[in-house]
Design an enzyme around this catalytic site. Sequence first.
Site, PDB file in Angstrom:
ATOM      1  CB  CYS A   1       7.696 -10.516  -4.414  1.00 22.94           C
ATOM      2  SG  CYS A   1       7.087  -8.980  -5.115  1.00 22.94           S
TER       3      CYS A   1
ATOM      4  CG  HIS B   1      12.045 -13.428   0.015  1.00 22.25           C
ATOM      5  ND1 HIS B   1      10.792 -13.967  -0.201  1.00 22.25           N
ATOM      6  CD2 HIS B   1      11.840 -12.154   0.399  1.00 22.25           C
ATOM      7  CE1 HIS B   1       9.881 -13.033   0.036  1.00 22.25           C
ATOM      8  NE2 HIS B   1      10.492 -11.921   0.393  1.00 22.25           N
TER       9      HIS B   1
ATOM     10  CG  ASN C   1       9.758 -13.617   3.904  1.00 19.91           C
ATOM     11  OD1 ASN C   1       8.607 -13.305   3.629  1.00 19.91           O
ATOM     12  ND2 ASN C   1      10.747 -12.786   3.779  1.00 19.91           N
TER      13      ASN C   1
ATOM     14  CG  HIS D   1      11.654  -9.117   4.317  1.00 22.52           C
ATOM     15  ND1 HIS D   1      10.363  -9.114   4.810  1.00 22.52           N
ATOM     16  CD2 HIS D   1      11.529  -9.567   3.046  1.00 22.52           C
ATOM     17  CE1 HIS D   1       9.511  -9.531   3.889  1.00 22.52           C
ATOM     18  NE2 HIS D   1      10.197  -9.818   2.801  1.00 22.52           N
TER      19      HIS D   1
ATOM     20  NE  ARG E   1       3.478  -8.557   2.908  1.00 27.96           N
ATOM     21  CZ  ARG E   1       4.628  -8.540   2.235  1.00 27.96           C
ATOM     22  NH1 ARG E   1       4.666  -8.712   0.933  1.00 27.96           N
ATOM     23  NH2 ARG E   1       5.775  -8.377   2.883  1.00 27.96           N
ATOM     24  CG  ASP E   2       6.674 -11.757   1.448  1.00 29.60           C
ATOM     25  OD1 ASP E   2       6.558 -12.286   0.331  1.00 29.60           O
ATOM     26  OD2 ASP E   2       7.651 -11.048   1.744  1.00 29.60           O
TER      27      ASP E   2
HETATM   28  P1  HMG Z   1      -1.250   1.875 -10.666  1.00 33.93           P
HETATM   29  O1  HMG Z   1      -1.932   0.990 -11.651  1.00 33.93           O
HETATM   30  O2  HMG Z   1      -0.067   2.655 -11.107  1.00 33.93           O
HETATM   31  O3  HMG Z   1      -2.174   2.924  -9.913  1.00 33.93           O
HETATM   32  O4  HMG Z   1      -0.843   0.956  -9.420  1.00 33.93           O
HETATM   33  P2  HMG Z   1      -3.626   3.449 -10.007  1.00 33.93           P
HETATM   34  O5  HMG Z   1      -3.702   4.471  -8.949  1.00 33.93           O
HETATM   35  O6  HMG Z   1      -3.914   3.798 -11.443  1.00 33.93           O
HETATM   36  O7  HMG Z   1      -4.545   2.213  -9.573  1.00 33.93           O
HETATM   37  C1  HMG Z   1      -4.938   1.171 -10.423  1.00 33.93           C
HETATM   38  C2  HMG Z   1      -6.238   0.585  -9.901  1.00 33.93           C
HETATM   39  O8  HMG Z   1      -6.039   0.071  -8.591  1.00 33.93           O
HETATM   40  C3  HMG Z   1      -7.364   1.615  -9.761  1.00 33.93           C
HETATM   41  O9  HMG Z   1      -8.568   0.901  -9.937  1.00 33.93           O
HETATM   42  C4  HMG Z   1      -7.247   2.054  -8.327  1.00 33.93           C
HETATM   43  O10 HMG Z   1      -8.444   2.549  -7.786  1.00 33.93           O
HETATM   44  C5  HMG Z   1      -6.872   0.762  -7.636  1.00 33.93           C
HETATM   45  P3  HMG Z   1      -9.454   1.106 -11.241  1.00 33.93           P
HETATM   46  O11 HMG Z   1      -9.811   2.572 -11.240  1.00 33.93           O
HETATM   47  O12 HMG Z   1      -8.560   0.770 -12.392  1.00 33.93           O
HETATM   48  O13 HMG Z   1     -10.601   0.183 -11.024  1.00 33.93           O
HETATM   49  N1  HMG Z   1      -6.098   0.983  -6.417  1.00 33.93           N
HETATM   50  C6  HMG Z   1      -6.372   0.394  -5.255  1.00 33.93           C
HETATM   51  N2  HMG Z   1      -7.339  -0.472  -4.875  1.00 33.93           N
HETATM   52  C7  HMG Z   1      -7.325  -0.868  -3.594  1.00 33.93           C
HETATM   53  N3  HMG Z   1      -6.398  -0.474  -2.687  1.00 33.93           N
HETATM   54  C8  HMG Z   1      -5.419   0.378  -3.029  1.00 33.93           C
HETATM   55  C9  HMG Z   1      -5.386   0.841  -4.362  1.00 33.93           C
HETATM   56  N4  HMG Z   1      -4.558   1.670  -5.020  1.00 33.93           N
HETATM   57  C10 HMG Z   1      -5.007   1.763  -6.267  1.00 33.93           C
HETATM   58  N5  HMG Z   1      -4.514   0.752  -2.125  1.00 33.93           N
HETATM   59  C11 HMG Z   1      -0.257   0.586  -7.115  1.00 33.93           C
HETATM   60  C12 HMG Z   1      -0.093   1.482  -8.340  1.00 33.93           C
HETATM   61  C13 HMG Z   1       0.768   1.026  -6.084  1.00 33.93           C
HETATM   62  C14 HMG Z   1      -1.655   0.738  -6.562  1.00 33.93           C
HETATM   63  C15 HMG Z   1      -0.016  -0.885  -7.565  1.00 33.93           C
HETATM   64  O14 HMG Z   1       1.195  -0.936  -8.255  1.00 33.93           O
HETATM   65  C16 HMG Z   1       0.025  -1.857  -6.423  1.00 33.93           C
HETATM   66  O15 HMG Z   1      -0.974  -2.095  -5.763  1.00 33.93           O
HETATM   67  N6  HMG Z   1       1.208  -2.501  -6.182  1.00 33.93           N
HETATM   68  C17 HMG Z   1       1.393  -3.405  -5.097  1.00 33.93           C
HETATM   69  C18 HMG Z   1       2.197  -4.599  -5.544  1.00 33.93           C
HETATM   70  C19 HMG Z   1       2.411  -5.542  -4.387  1.00 33.93           C
HETATM   71  O16 HMG Z   1       1.565  -5.676  -3.529  1.00 33.93           O
HETATM   72  N7  HMG Z   1       3.579  -6.246  -4.374  1.00 33.93           N
HETATM   73  C20 HMG Z   1       3.884  -7.196  -3.349  1.00 33.93           C
HETATM   74  C21 HMG Z   1       4.151  -6.587  -2.026  1.00 33.93           C
HETATM   75  S1  HMG Z   1       5.780  -5.889  -1.899  1.00 33.93           S
HETATM   76  C22 HMG Z   1       6.784  -7.222  -1.494  1.00 33.93           C
HETATM   77  O17 HMG Z   1       6.354  -8.353  -1.511  1.00 33.93           O
HETATM   78  C23 HMG Z   1       8.204  -6.932  -1.064  1.00 33.93           C
HETATM   79  C24 HMG Z   1       8.389  -7.039   0.460  1.00 33.93           C
HETATM   80  O18 HMG Z   1       7.998  -8.319   0.928  1.00 33.93           O
HETATM   81  C25 HMG Z   1       9.853  -6.773   0.830  1.00 33.93           C
HETATM   82  C26 HMG Z   1      10.834  -7.618   0.018  1.00 33.93           C
HETATM   83  O19 HMG Z   1      10.697  -8.865  -0.024  1.00 33.93           O
HETATM   84  O20 HMG Z   1      11.744  -7.005  -0.556  1.00 33.93           O
HETATM   85  C27 HMG Z   1       7.534  -5.988   1.196  1.00 33.93           C
HETATM   86 MG    MG Z   2       9.217 -10.086   0.832  1.00 36.08          MG
END
Ligand code: HMG
Ligand code: MG
Length: 280
Positions: free
Chosen positions: A235, A204, A244, A202, A13-14
């Site tokens: 990310c 990085h 990480n 966690h 994932r990450d």
């Molecule tokens: P948005 O654009 O504000 O929300 O995104 P929305 O509800 O308008 O959705 C936009 C589109 O995405 C729509 O599709 C939704 O249906 C679809 P459209 O109508 O335009 O065709 N959608 C989805 N599709 C599939 N699965 C879903 C989903 N939700 C909406 N679950 C949202 C808001 C939260 C969805 C977006 O910002 C998002 O997906 N963000 C995730 C970003 C991400 O994955 N970042 C990396 C992971 S976090 C990380 O790495 C940190 C971590 O490792 C810890 C650390 O290191 O600190 C965990």
């Molecule tokens: Mg991370």
Amino acid sequence: MKADVTIFEMGPRDGLQNESKFINTFDKIKLVNLLSKSGLSKIETASFVSSRWVPQMADGEQVMDGIQREQGVSYTALTPNKKGLDRAIQANADEIAIFGSASEGFSKANINKSIKESLQLFRPIVDAAPMPVRGYVSCVTDCPYDGPTNPDKVIKVAEELLAMGCYEISLGDTLGSANPDSTKKLLSELLSVFQTEELAVHFHDTQGKAIENITIALEFGITTFDSSIAGLGGCPYAPGAKGNVSTEAVVDFLESKGFRTGIEREDLKIAAQFARSLSQ
Ligand code: HMG
Ligand code: MG
């Protein structure tokens, strides 16, 4: 062999989410299967986020469907909202994670929500989830948008996530800029409020300080460490952050300190070789 520390594998994932070229589903499945054979008990396998935001993770269902599930391994997934939860349930994820931030800038950049809005979004997920829920708090020492983070802000978000029902909070050093001093300050403040069992770290490894930071975390009694095979990752919404800390380095380090990880180093080596071949 019974382990006395937990290594939470982030590679599928990450690790992969930041790869610019789409990695085919078959290779993602192969990576998870290789990792499953090494004795790891937790593998973050998929991310049920918007494919508009993170195209690399669009095939989460197919990955979860194609893997060979090993007994004793928990295959986990990220879920930012109800749609993500529904997908995770359909895909039989053993555990899910919601992911908040201690800083407003990263919260907005990563999930398009303020911290307050994100907590409103997460509560119904935890209420409805039939499986255990982990909570991440990102940017625990520094944010790419807002600068240094005060530990008070981490405490506030972590308290909310635990109160909702998360069984553990993983403290995200999203940028990889934490150092032993900032880690010490963070953990001493957090552990005046939380139990060690409620926290994981966690790191990085952007600045090569992750193992030193883990040493500090161990001194504070923390026993769950997130890491990524071959150190893959980053990310997309934390520019410049590296992956990480590598799982191999964490296993070697912990074993050298006398901890049992339950992980076969030779199996990990094979998984790491394959993981490196997938990375750009
Ligand atoms: P948005 O654009 O504000 O929300 O995104 P929305 O509800 O308008 O959705 C936009 C589109 O995405 C729509 O599709 C939704 O249906 C679809 P459209 O109508 O335009 O065709 N959608 C989805 N599709 C599939 N699965 C879903 C989903 N939700 C909406 N679950 C949202 C808001 C939260 C969805 C977006 O910002 C998002 O997906 N963000 C995730 C970003 C991400 O994955 N970042 C990396 C992971 S976090 C990380 O790495 C940190 C971590 O490792 C810890 C650390 O290191 O600190 C965990
Ligand atoms: Mg991370």
